[in-house]
Design a protein around this motif. Structure first.
Motif, PDB file in Angstrom:
ATOM      1  N   PHE A 251     -37.531  -3.830  37.279  1.00 39.44           N
ATOM      2  CA  PHE A 251     -37.487  -4.559  38.682  1.00 39.44           C
ATOM      3  C   PHE A 251     -35.654  -4.611  39.074  1.00 39.44           C
ATOM      4  CE2 PHE A 251     -41.621  -5.724  37.911  1.00 39.44           C
ATOM      5  CZ  PHE A 251     -42.198  -5.158  38.975  1.00 39.44           C
ATOM      6  N   GLU A 252     -35.059  -4.685  38.259  1.00 33.81           N
ATOM      7  CA  GLU A 252     -33.483  -4.941  38.592  1.00 33.81           C
ATOM      8  C   GLU A 252     -33.147  -3.383  39.216  1.00 33.81           C
ATOM      9  OE1 GLU A 252     -30.090  -5.555  35.868  1.00 33.81           O
ATOM     10  OE2 GLU A 252     -31.354  -7.339  35.768  1.00 33.81           O
ATOM     11  N   TYR A 253     -33.586  -2.318  38.482  1.00 36.42           N
ATOM     12  CA  TYR A 253     -33.319  -0.887  38.828  1.00 36.42           C
ATOM     13  C   TYR A 253     -33.992  -0.897  40.409  1.00 36.42           C
ATOM     14  CZ  TYR A 253     -30.588   0.562  35.094  1.00 36.42           C
ATOM     15  OH  TYR A 253     -29.560   0.926  34.241  1.00 36.42           O
ATOM     16  N   LEU A 254     -35.395  -1.129  40.738  1.00 35.01           N
ATOM     17  CA  LEU A 254     -36.051  -1.032  41.763  1.00 35.01           C
ATOM     18  C   LEU A 254     -35.228  -1.645  42.819  1.00 35.01           C
ATOM     19  CD1 LEU A 254     -39.815  -1.299  40.775  1.00 35.01           C
ATOM     20  CD2 LEU A 254     -38.417   0.599  41.763  1.00 35.01           C
ATOM     21  N   ALA A 255     -34.639  -2.708  42.792  1.00 38.88           N
ATOM     22  CA  ALA A 255     -33.892  -3.596  43.427  1.00 38.88           C
ATOM     23  C   ALA A 255     -32.809  -2.751  43.942  1.00 38.88           C
ATOM     24  CB  ALA A 255     -33.550  -4.826  43.142  1.00 38.88           C
ATOM     25  N   LYS A 256     -32.011  -2.156  42.940  1.00 39.26           N
ATOM     26  CA  LYS A 256     -30.781  -1.216  43.488  1.00 39.26           C
ATOM     27  C   LYS A 256     -31.141   0.193  44.112  1.00 39.26           C
ATOM     28  CE  LYS A 256     -28.458  -3.408  39.429  1.00 39.26           C
ATOM     29  NZ  LYS A 256     -28.021  -3.336  37.821  1.00 39.26           N
ATOM     30  N   PHE A 257     -32.410   0.505  43.919  1.00 34.11           N
ATOM     31  CA  PHE A 257     -32.685   1.922  44.620  1.00 34.11           C
ATOM     32  C   PHE A 257     -33.362   1.513  45.741  1.00 34.11           C
ATOM     33  CE2 PHE A 257     -31.516   3.084  40.370  1.00 34.11           C
ATOM     34  CZ  PHE A 257     -30.978   4.353  40.311  1.00 34.11           C
ATOM     35  N   ALA A 258     -33.615   0.258  46.366  1.00 31.79           N
ATOM     36  CA  ALA A 258     -34.412  -0.104  47.523  1.00 31.79           C
ATOM     37  C   ALA A 258     -33.960   0.860  48.716  1.00 31.79           C
ATOM     38  CB  ALA A 258     -34.457  -1.453  47.481  1.00 31.79           C
ATOM     39  N   PRO A 259     -32.858   0.904  48.814  1.00 37.80           N
ATOM     40  CA  PRO A 259     -32.228   1.590  50.143  1.00 37.80           C
ATOM     41  C   PRO A 259     -32.689   3.421  50.050  1.00 37.80           C
ATOM     42  CG  PRO A 259     -30.514   0.494  49.470  1.00 37.80           C
ATOM     43  CD  PRO A 259     -31.467   0.253  48.566  1.00 37.80           C
ATOM     44  N   SER A 260     -32.478   3.910  48.665  1.00 36.68           N
ATOM     45  CA  SER A 260     -33.120   5.105  48.704  1.00 36.68           C
ATOM     46  C   SER A 260     -34.631   5.345  48.721  1.00 36.68           C
ATOM     47  CB  SER A 260     -32.671   5.389  47.176  1.00 36.68           C
ATOM     48  OG  SER A 260     -31.420   5.883  47.450  1.00 36.68           O
ATOM     49  N   ILE A 261     -35.243   4.530  48.383  1.00 38.83           N
ATOM     50  CA  ILE A 261     -36.875   4.317  48.315  1.00 38.83           C
ATOM     51  C   ILE A 261     -37.288   4.251  49.862  1.00 38.83           C
ATOM     52  CG2 ILE A 261     -38.793   2.966  47.616  1.00 38.83           C
ATOM     53  CD1 ILE A 261     -37.550   2.102  45.146  1.00 38.83           C
ATOM     54  N   THR A 262     -36.545   3.140  50.522  1.00 38.01           N
ATOM     55  CA  THR A 262     -36.662   3.122  51.789  1.00 38.01           C
ATOM     56  C   THR A 262     -36.389   4.236  52.820  1.00 38.01           C
ATOM     57  OG1 THR A 262     -36.375   0.598  51.490  1.00 38.01           O
ATOM     58  CG2 THR A 262     -36.406   1.510  53.901  1.00 38.01           C
ATOM     59  N   GLY A 263     -35.287   4.840  52.256  1.00 41.72           N
ATOM     60  CA  GLY A 263     -34.915   6.093  53.129  1.00 41.72           C
ATOM     61  C   GLY A 263     -35.939   7.067  52.852  1.00 41.72           C
ATOM     62  N   GLY A 264     -36.382   7.449  51.758  1.00 40.81           N
ATOM     63  CA  GLY A 264     -37.279   8.405  51.232  1.00 40.81           C
ATOM     64  C   GLY A 264     -38.683   8.189  52.049  1.00 40.81           C
ATOM     65  N   ILE A 265     -39.085   7.216  52.060  1.00 38.33           N
ATOM     66  CA  ILE A 265     -40.387   6.627  52.833  1.00 38.33           C
ATOM     67  C   ILE A 265     -40.258   6.925  54.419  1.00 38.33           C
ATOM     68  CG2 ILE A 265     -41.905   4.778  53.464  1.00 38.33           C
ATOM     69  CD1 ILE A 265     -41.335   3.691  50.595  1.00 38.33           C
ATOM     70  N   MET A 266     -39.048   6.414  54.891  1.00 42.82           N
ATOM     71  CA  MET A 266     -38.678   6.834  56.428  1.00 42.82           C
ATOM     72  C   MET A 266     -38.573   8.187  56.787  1.00 42.82           C
ATOM     73  SD  MET A 266     -38.526   3.646  57.810  1.00 42.82           S
ATOM     74  CE  MET A 266     -37.677   3.657  59.360  1.00 42.82           C
ATOM     75  N   ILE A 267     -38.056   9.073  55.927  1.00 43.27           N
ATOM     76  CA  ILE A 267     -37.983  10.377  56.084  1.00 43.27           C
ATOM     77  C   ILE A 267     -39.361  10.831  56.249  1.00 43.27           C
ATOM     78  CG2 ILE A 267     -37.252  12.793  55.236  1.00 43.27           C
ATOM     79  CD1 ILE A 267     -34.609  11.015  54.130  1.00 43.27           C
ATOM     80  N   ILE A 268     -40.031  10.765  55.091  1.00 44.95           N
ATOM     81  CA  ILE A 268     -41.458  11.119  55.183  1.00 44.95           C
ATOM     82  C   ILE A 268     -42.337  10.748  56.361  1.00 44.95           C
ATOM     83  CG2 ILE A 268     -43.776  11.018  53.784  1.00 44.95           C
ATOM     84  CD1 ILE A 268     -41.993  10.920  51.283  1.00 44.95           C
ATOM     85  N   TRP A 269     -42.223   9.484  56.744  1.00 41.06           N
ATOM     86  CA  TRP A 269     -42.675   9.081  58.001  1.00 41.06           C
ATOM     87  C   TRP A 269     -42.894   9.458  59.111  1.00 41.06           C
ATOM     88  CZ3 TRP A 269     -41.207   4.444  60.970  1.00 41.06           C
ATOM     89  CH2 TRP A 269     -42.265   3.890  61.921  1.00 41.06           C
ATOM     90  N   LEU A 270     -41.352   9.820  59.320  1.00 38.52           N
ATOM     91  CA  LEU A 270     -40.871  10.330  60.534  1.00 38.52           C
ATOM     92  C   LEU A 270     -40.849  11.817  60.759  1.00 38.52           C
ATOM     93  CD1 LEU A 270     -37.845   7.938  61.303  1.00 38.52           C
ATOM     94  CD2 LEU A 270     -40.187   8.031  62.478  1.00 38.52           C
ATOM     95  N   ASN A 271     -40.420  12.554  59.717  1.00 41.14           N
ATOM     96  CA  ASN A 271     -40.186  13.995  59.546  1.00 41.14           C
ATOM     97  C   ASN A 271     -41.264  14.788  58.712  1.00 41.14           C
ATOM     98  OD1 ASN A 271     -38.091  13.298  61.093  1.00 41.14           O
ATOM     99  ND2 ASN A 271     -36.806  13.366  59.673  1.00 41.14           N
ATOM    100  N   GLY A 272     -42.062  14.129  57.911  1.00 40.24           N
ATOM    101  CA  GLY A 272     -42.836  14.679  57.162  1.00 40.24           C
ATOM    102  C   GLY A 272     -42.464  15.225  55.800  1.00 40.24           C
ATOM    103  N   MET A 273     -43.268  15.481  54.624  1.00 37.12           N
ATOM    104  CA  MET A 273     -42.836  15.889  53.171  1.00 37.12           C
ATOM    105  C   MET A 273     -42.035  17.073  53.232  1.00 37.12           C
ATOM    106  SD  MET A 273     -43.531  14.292  50.809  1.00 37.12           S
ATOM    107  CE  MET A 273     -43.450  14.526  48.988  1.00 37.12           C
ATOM    108  N   LYS A 274     -42.053  18.081  54.055  1.00 38.50           N
ATOM    109  CA  LYS A 274     -41.194  19.156  54.088  1.00 38.50           C
ATOM    110  C   LYS A 274     -39.741  18.893  54.262  1.00 38.50           C
ATOM    111  CE  LYS A 274     -40.433  23.585  56.061  1.00 38.50           C
ATOM    112  NZ  LYS A 274     -40.909  24.568  57.366  1.00 38.50           N
ATOM    113  N   ASP A 275     -39.370  17.790  55.267  1.00 38.06           N
ATOM    114  CA  ASP A 275     -38.146  17.325  55.015  1.00 38.06           C
ATOM    115  C   ASP A 275     -37.707  16.806  53.929  1.00 38.06           C
ATOM    116  OD1 ASP A 275     -37.693  18.635  57.537  1.00 38.06           O
ATOM    117  OD2 ASP A 275     -37.203  16.772  58.716  1.00 38.06           O
ATOM    118  N   PHE A 276     -38.568  15.775  53.470  1.00 35.62           N
ATOM    119  CA  PHE A 276     -38.048  15.145  52.188  1.00 35.62           C
ATOM    120  C   PHE A 276     -37.959  16.003  51.165  1.00 35.62           C
ATOM    121  CE2 PHE A 276     -39.357  12.512  48.295  1.00 35.62           C
ATOM    122  CZ  PHE A 276     -38.324  11.543  48.777  1.00 35.62           C
TER     123      PHE A 276
END
Length: 166
Positions: A42-67
């Motif tokens: 969970f410590e690592y998940l916290a440190k990687f939260a911006p990457s996780i969020t950014g990845g989800i946002m890229i998929i949500w807005l632009n689709g899996m191809k852009d990700f």
């Protein structure tokens, strides 16, 4: 899915979700402080939260191809593969020595083995910076936030916004 002029709203949404996940994962990490493996996860998940969020946002807005394109650009390796072996050699050597040491004793992946492998000065800190520097927050900031804000703001203003938010 994104409409022109919504860059600040989307960036604010990214920032709020990223911070909320970071704090939630840190809180859960502290709740499991007596269980080193779960605590570390969970410590690592916290440190990687911006990457996780950014990845989800890229998929949500632009689709899996852009990700996939973003992931390919992150994991683009040099043609000189031996440089990676040299960079990761302390981790490899230390991991092998831990396994050799453990072969004479009863060996279990518990009691902080992951912490020992990853945080030990001989190996772990190098691996941590190797992984964290490339993936910790960078996917969220560089692959999502900067391209999003660059559509509306100059690089100077973009730097001020991200610097203030970070």
């Amino acid at each position: 899915m994104k409409k022109p002029g919504q860059e600040l709203k989307l960036f604010t949404f990214f920032l709020v979700i990223s911070c909320a996940w970071s704090w939630l994962f840190f809180f859960i990490s502290e709740s499991f402080s007596r269980m080193p493996g779960i605590n570390t996860l969970f410590e690592y998940l916290a440190k990687f939260a911006p990457s996780i969020t950014g990845g989800i946002m890229i998929i949500w807005l632009n689709g899996m191809k852009d990700f996939r394109i973003v992931l390919k650009s992150i994991f683009k390796f040099s043609k000189k593969k031996y440089l990676y072996l040299i960079a990761l050699s302390p981790l490899i050597i230390h991991g092998i020595s831990l396994l050799i040491f453990a072969s004479g004793n009863e060996f279990r992946f518990q009691d902080g083995f992951l912490d020992l492998l990853l945080w030990n000065p001989e190996s772990g800190i190098l691996f941590y910076f190797f992984l964290r520097g490339a993936m910790g927050e960078e996917l969220g900031w560089r692959a999502f936030a900067i391209p999003l804000l660059k559509q509306r703001f100059s690089l100077f203003h973009l730097s001020l916004i991200i610097g203030f938010a970070w």
